[in-house]
Design a protein around this motif. Structure first.
Motif, PDB file in Angstrom:
ATOM      1  N   GLY A  87       0.829  -1.200   0.000  1.00 49.31           N
ATOM      2  CA  GLY A  87       0.000   0.000   0.000  1.00 49.31           C
ATOM      3  C   GLY A  87       0.856   1.239   0.000  1.00 49.31           C
ATOM      4  N   GLU A  88       0.225   2.320  -0.390  1.00 48.12           N
ATOM      5  CA  GLU A  88       0.929   3.593  -0.438  1.00 48.12           C
ATOM      6  C   GLU A  88       1.368   3.983   0.966  1.00 48.12           C
ATOM      7  N   LYS A  89       2.628   4.399   1.064  1.00 45.46           N
ATOM      8  CA  LYS A  89       3.123   4.852   2.364  1.00 45.46           C
ATOM      9  C   LYS A  89       2.444   6.167   2.724  1.00 45.46           C
ATOM     10  N   TRP A  90       2.212   6.367   4.012  1.00 45.95           N
ATOM     11  CA  TRP A  90       1.607   7.601   4.482  1.00 45.95           C
ATOM     12  C   TRP A  90       2.339   8.094   5.712  1.00 45.95           C
ATOM     13  N   ASN A  91       2.393   9.398   5.820  1.00 40.97           N
ATOM     14  CA  ASN A  91       3.095  10.049   6.920  1.00 40.97           C
ATOM     15  C   ASN A  91       2.155  10.274   8.091  1.00 40.97           C
ATOM     16  N   PHE A  92       2.729  10.163   9.273  1.00 45.20           N
ATOM     17  CA  PHE A  92       1.982  10.430  10.495  1.00 45.20           C
ATOM     18  C   PHE A  92       3.003  10.761  11.576  1.00 45.20           C
ATOM     19  N   GLU A  93       2.651  11.675  12.447  1.00 46.45           N
ATOM     20  CA  GLU A  93       3.553  12.052  13.527  1.00 46.45           C
ATOM     21  C   GLU A  93       3.541  10.978  14.610  1.00 46.45           C
ATOM     22  N   GLU A  94       4.693  10.356  14.797  1.00 47.63           N
ATOM     23  CA  GLU A  94       4.824   9.300  15.811  1.00 47.63           C
ATOM     24  C   GLU A  94       5.630   9.794  16.996  1.00 47.63           C
ATOM     25  N   GLU A 104       7.845  12.956  15.511  1.00 46.79           N
ATOM     26  CA  GLU A 104       8.278  13.267  14.154  1.00 46.79           C
ATOM     27  C   GLU A 104       7.410  12.531  13.145  1.00 46.79           C
ATOM     28  N   GLU A 105       7.300  13.116  11.956  1.00 42.83           N
ATOM     29  CA  GLU A 105       6.576  12.495  10.850  1.00 42.83           C
ATOM     30  C   GLU A 105       7.360  11.283  10.351  1.00 42.83           C
ATOM     31  N   ILE A 106       6.693  10.145  10.306  1.00 42.52           N
ATOM     32  CA  ILE A 106       7.303   8.895   9.830  1.00 42.52           C
ATOM     33  C   ILE A 106       6.402   8.326   8.741  1.00 42.52           C
ATOM     34  N   SER A 107       7.008   7.819   7.693  1.00 34.83           N
ATOM     35  CA  SER A 107       6.279   7.232   6.572  1.00 34.83           C
ATOM     36  C   SER A 107       6.269   5.714   6.716  1.00 34.83           C
ATOM     37  N   GLU A 126      -2.861 -12.517  10.350  1.00 30.69           N
ATOM     38  CA  GLU A 126      -3.904 -11.511  10.125  1.00 30.69           C
ATOM     39  C   GLU A 126      -3.366 -10.359   9.295  1.00 30.69           C
ATOM     40  N   GLU A 127      -4.300  -9.650   8.656  1.00 30.65           N
ATOM     41  CA  GLU A 127      -3.979  -8.427   7.929  1.00 30.65           C
ATOM     42  C   GLU A 127      -4.510  -7.237   8.714  1.00 30.65           C
ATOM     43  N   PHE A 128      -3.737  -6.163   8.702  1.00 34.76           N
ATOM     44  CA  PHE A 128      -4.131  -4.926   9.361  1.00 34.76           C
ATOM     45  C   PHE A 128      -3.821  -3.773   8.426  1.00 34.76           C
ATOM     46  N   ASP A 129      -4.596  -2.690   8.554  1.00 38.33           N
ATOM     47  CA  ASP A 129      -4.323  -1.517   7.746  1.00 38.33           C
ATOM     48  C   ASP A 129      -4.483  -0.265   8.581  1.00 38.33           C
ATOM     49  N   GLY A 130      -4.123   0.863   7.964  1.00 46.47           N
ATOM     50  CA  GLY A 130      -4.281   2.152   8.626  1.00 46.47           C
ATOM     51  C   GLY A 130      -3.508   2.260   9.925  1.00 46.47           C
ATOM     52  N   MET A 131      -4.155   2.823  10.927  1.00 48.16           N
ATOM     53  CA  MET A 131      -3.500   3.069  12.208  1.00 48.16           C
ATOM     54  C   MET A 131      -3.091   1.766  12.902  1.00 48.16           C
ATOM     55  N   LYS A 132      -3.883   0.707  12.745  1.00 42.81           N
ATOM     56  CA  LYS A 132      -3.505  -0.581  13.339  1.00 42.81           C
ATOM     57  C   LYS A 132      -2.179  -1.057  12.767  1.00 42.81           C
ATOM     58  N   ALA A 133      -2.032  -0.969  11.448  1.00 39.99           N
ATOM     59  CA  ALA A 133      -0.779  -1.377  10.799  1.00 39.99           C
ATOM     60  C   ALA A 133       0.380  -0.520  11.297  1.00 39.99           C
ATOM     61  N   ARG A 134       0.148   0.778  11.437  1.00 39.15           N
ATOM     62  CA  ARG A 134       1.207   1.686  11.896  1.00 39.15           C
ATOM     63  C   ARG A 134       1.668   1.326  13.310  1.00 39.15           C
ATOM     64  N   HIS A 142      10.697  -2.185  17.280  1.00 45.56           N
ATOM     65  CA  HIS A 142      11.383  -2.288  18.572  1.00 45.56           C
ATOM     66  C   HIS A 142      12.010  -3.659  18.770  1.00 45.56           C
ATOM     67  N   ILE A 143      11.344  -4.726  18.383  1.00 44.74           N
ATOM     68  CA  ILE A 143      11.913  -6.055  18.610  1.00 44.74           C
ATOM     69  C   ILE A 143      13.014  -6.382  17.598  1.00 44.74           C
ATOM     70  N   ASP A 144      13.146  -5.539  16.571  1.00 43.91           N
ATOM     71  CA  ASP A 144      14.251  -5.658  15.619  1.00 43.91           C
ATOM     72  C   ASP A 144      15.363  -4.650  15.917  1.00 43.91           C
ATOM     73  N   GLY A 145      15.243  -3.916  17.024  1.00 44.95           N
ATOM     74  CA  GLY A 145      16.270  -2.958  17.415  1.00 44.95           C
ATOM     75  C   GLY A 145      16.229  -1.657  16.634  1.00 44.95           C
ATOM     76  N   ILE A 146      15.046  -1.303  16.123  1.00 48.21           N
ATOM     77  CA  ILE A 146      14.884  -0.093  15.323  1.00 48.21           C
ATOM     78  C   ILE A 146      13.988   0.893  16.072  1.00 48.21           C
ATOM     79  N   LEU A 147      14.419   2.153  16.116  1.00 50.86           N
ATOM     80  CA  LEU A 147      13.613   3.216  16.714  1.00 50.86           C
ATOM     81  C   LEU A 147      13.091   4.118  15.604  1.00 50.86           C
ATOM     82  N   PHE A 148      11.996   4.808  15.852  1.00 48.80           N
ATOM     83  CA  PHE A 148      11.437   5.656  14.794  1.00 48.80           C
ATOM     84  C   PHE A 148      12.423   6.728  14.345  1.00 48.80           C
TER      85      PHE A 148
END
Length: 184
Positions: A87-94, A104-107, A126-134, A142-148
């Protein structure tokens, strides 16, 4: 039990977490403690590394967002694996409980499919979209050692460097208990 939230600079946040073997820990107790800790900090997601446990587990509860469809989005993800993102990436302030005071805005991708175990070690896909996916993508990172903040441009990282250094020293405002990285 409410755990302190591990903040930016602690090595546990940058390490790939270990899988959980059934029977190796009390996942029901850990799940309950993680939800209690998350609610105390007014969060909507919390990964085990954020409480100092390098385990592939996170909890989510989207009900505080008061968005349609989020009222029943309360789940536990053990040993999850994102099968695909699309799906198209979308920005949201996390924001992040481990990085208090910075948003900060993250895509991110709009949809995902994830395979995981629940607290009873029952497998789900399961499949998730929108805010649930985000929310899932953020906690999965976090479990892969990545921060926003890892997604930010080099310029933005330089701009935030002082604030991030202050967080790692405990010089930040958080209305919940935090664990400052130990000095070596």
């Amino acid at each position: 039990m409410i755990y302190p939230i591990v903040v930016y600079g602690d090595p546990v946040l940058k390490r790939e977490a270990d899988e959980i073997e059934e029977g190796s820990i009390d996942v029901i107790k850990l799940k309950d403690d993680m939800f209690e800790t998350m609610y105390e900090a007014s969060g909507i997601g919390l990964a085990a590394p954020q409480i100092g446990k390098s385990l592939r587990m996170f909890v989510v509860d989207g009900s505080p967002l008061e968005e349609e469809g989020m009222e029943n989005f309360k789940k536990v993800f053990i040993n999850p694996e994102i099968v695909w993102e699309e799906g198209e990436k979308w920005n949201f302030e996390e924001g992040c409980l481990s990085i208090p005071g910075i948003r900060e805005e993250i895509s991110r991708h709009a949809k995902l499919r994830i395979n995981y175990l629940d607290e009873n070690f029952v497998e789900h896909e399961e499949e998730f979209d929108g805010m649930k996916a985000r929310i899932i993508q953020h906690e999965y990172d976090h479990i892969d050692g990545i921060l926003f903040t890892d997604y930010l441009t080099p310029f933005k990282k330089r701009v935030l460097k002082g604030k991030l250094n202050n967080i790692s020293k405990g010089k930040c405002d958080a209305d919940y208990k935090i664990k400052i990285p130990s000095k070596k």
